[in-house]
Enzyme design. Structure first.
Site: not given
Length: 593
Positions: A56, A118-119, A168, A486
């Site tokens: 993602e 969940f999630q 959802k 760096m």
């Protein structure tokens, strides 16, 4: 475009129809449970291309790269919980660099919100400080309006990321679709047109100042104002500096351009700001990497500060003449006002003669360049300067973060706007490969080079598999010094050479081992892998990569680990303490400056 007539469909279908209607031609994302209802109608869409990324974070950076390269709104999509939280870094990146992006996330069903389902993650709460605005959709009929408002907010005023979180059950609910929706954004009215009195005051200062500087920031590019900027600069004769986010807004080859200011800017640009009696800041925010120690920055300067975001005015440096407005409108009106002052004979034509003599002396004394490597290794600065020369001013250059980013900003000649993309404000390692992917999707006819370090490259190189599968032939130059470059430079300068956890072992000469071997990795990811270790082979290797246009290409440039970025203003110190390398090899001859 859809007709204004209502049509019955699901919330998910309404979402896809809304994206089609608003002109979103590509979405970068990954499906998952909560967002899955949206992916079913997406399969049937003829107007929206979906690019299936491998992470993602890659989706978010690809949306950013697409937006920066095209000027359109970039779109990314993810599921709830970890899918959404993996977007946090690119959202923060887009927020810091004012990039127009819409992130669409699935959420657990409405009844489960707040139950630690969940999630489940409160992505609206998490991203509140790093979005321009975010929405939790609570009814399916609100989807078209919310998408329209999100795109409007992302792309107007000061651009930025907007998040749309959709439960959802809302995606699954039946609704009607109507387009165009009526926007409901009370109080959101960005100031585009500047106050004419402030513009006239600025113009008077510009034609009387003896040591003026135009300090140009990324807001000029966001406003599509590069042409207007050139007119103003040439009309006024004032020297120009362009920040890291504004590279390409003014041609590097222009005699009035002093280069990039800041921690790793040119000595001429840094010196100009420090000695100026007038700074005209256009779409810039006086960020700490430009100002150094703020209390010692530009002590003699009167400040004109023009920005579309009123919150930026006097945030870091008090503005004597504040101007709120779109940079294109501001610059256009400044052109008219300055011309009026000049026509009225209010300017001494010789007032800047001594100033330009001083600036040219500094520019000649401290040219951009680099010391020759003492270890016999390939100089990374040489690689990048040759890449810029061979790929040319029409190519897009997308950098990760670190030494290679600064060298790419310094040693590629940017003659045109929107040819330089990088993570400026947040400094996100791993930005380059997915952002280059997004830029290539947005501008398929352009040559797109990702200039990455071996540290950055290992964070997001999985998106090369996306590029190979989706037919997105970007080119990647890995500046492989075997270290977090760096960080190692700072350890050399400020930690007595104690190199704690910066050796990546990507070219371990003692053991003749490469972990990983980037050529083999490129091949495994469906790309062409090349390697270059000598200066004599640099041009031929780049030209070989330039000739391959049907696959992504990765070049492993094995360079020395001791090269440093110069000039440098040490963090927390005054810009007057800028350090420059001795005995540099100039990148460009005097006739090219």
């Amino acid at each position: 475009m859809s007709s204004p007539d209502s049509a019955a469909l699901s919330g998910a279908q309404s979402l896809v129809r809304s994206l089609e209607s608003i002109g979103a031609d590509v979405v970068f994302g990954i499906p998952g449970g909560a967002i899955l209802p949206a992916y079913d109608p997406l399969l049937d869409s003829t107007g929206v291309r979906h690019v299936l990324v491998r992470h993602e974070q890659g989706a978010g950076h690809a949306a950013t790269g697409y937006a920066q390269a095209t000027g359109k709104v970039g779109v990314c999509m993810a599921t709830s919980g970890p899918g959404a939280t993996n977007l946090v870094t690119p959202i923060a990146d887009a927020y810091m660099d004012s990039v127009a992006m819409v992130a669409i996330t699935g959420q657990v069903p409405s009844a489960a919100i707040g139950t630690d389902a969940f999630q489940e993650a409160d992505i609206c709460g998490i991203t509140m400080p790093i979005t321009k605005h975010n929405f939790l959709v609570q009814a399916a009929e609100d989807i078209p309006r919310t998408i329209a408002e999100a795109f409007h907010l992302a792309s107007t005023g000061r651009p930025g990321p907007v998040l749309v979180d959709i439960p959802k059950d809302i995606l699954q609910a039946q609704t009607t679709f109507t387009w165009p929706p009526r926007l409901d954004l009370p109080g959101y009215r960005p100031t585009l047109h500047p106050h004419s009195k402030q513009v006239r005051e600025a113009a008077k200062l510009m034609v009387t100042a003896r040591r003026p500087v135009l300090y140009v920031g990324g807001g000029v590019l966001k406003a599509r104002a590069a042409a207007e900027l050139r007119v103003l600069a040439e009309l006024s004769g004032i020297p120009v500096v362009t920040t890291l986010m504004a590279r390409g807004a003014f041609p590097d080859s222009h005699p009035q351009h002093l280069g990039m200011p800041g921690m790793h800017g040119t000595v001429a640009a840094v010196n100009a700001l420090q000695k100026a009696d007038l700074i005209v800041a256009l779409g810039a925010r006086f960020d700490d990497r430009v100002t150094g120690k703020l209390s010692s920055f530009a002590p003699f300067a009167t400040v004109v500060h023009a920005d579309i975001d009123p919150a930026e005015i006097s945030k870091n440096r008090v503005a004597d003449v504040p101007i709120v407005g779109d940079a294109r409108e501001v610059i256009a009106e400044l052109v008219v006002a300055v011309k009026a002052e000049l026509d009225a004979g209010h300017a001494d034509p010789d007032r800047m003669t001594e100033w330009w003599m001083q600036l040219n002396r500094v520019r000649d004394t401290y040219p951009l360049g680099y010391p020759e490597p003492t270890d016999g290794m390939l100089a990374p600065q040489y690689v990048i300067s040759r890449l810029g020369a061979i790929a040319g001013p029409d190519a897009l250059y997308v950098a990760g973060v670190g030494q290679h980013q600064m060298w790419a900003a310094q040693f590629v000649r940017y003659e045109k706007p929107y040819t330089w993309l990088n993570s400026g404000g947040l400094g996100t390692m791993g930005y380059a490969v997915p952002a280059a992917m997004g830029a290539k999707v947005g501008r398929p006819d352009a040559t797109v080079w990702a200039i990455d370090g071996d540290g950055c490259f290992q964070m997001t190189n999985q998106e090369l598999a996306t590029c190979a599968v989706e037919g997105i032939p970007i080119k990647v130059a890995v500046i492989n010094n075997g270290n977090l470059g760096m960080v190692r430079q700072w350890q050399t300068l400020f930690y007595d050479g104690r190199y704690s956890n910066t050796d990546l072992k990507t070219h371990n000469k003692a053991e003749q081992k490469r972990v990983p071997d980037f050529v083999k990795l490129a091949d495994a990811l469906g790309c062409v892998g090349l390697r270059c270790e000598t200066a004599e082979d640099v041009d031929a290797t780049i030209e070989k990569a330039m000739a391959i246009n049907d696959q992504p290409v990765v070049i492993d440039f094995v360079v020395g680990q001791d090269a440093m970025v110069w000039p440098m203003v040490p963090a927390g110190t005054s810009n007057d303490e800028i350090l420059a390398a001795r005995d540099v090899r100039p990148v460009w001859g005097p006739d090219e400056v």
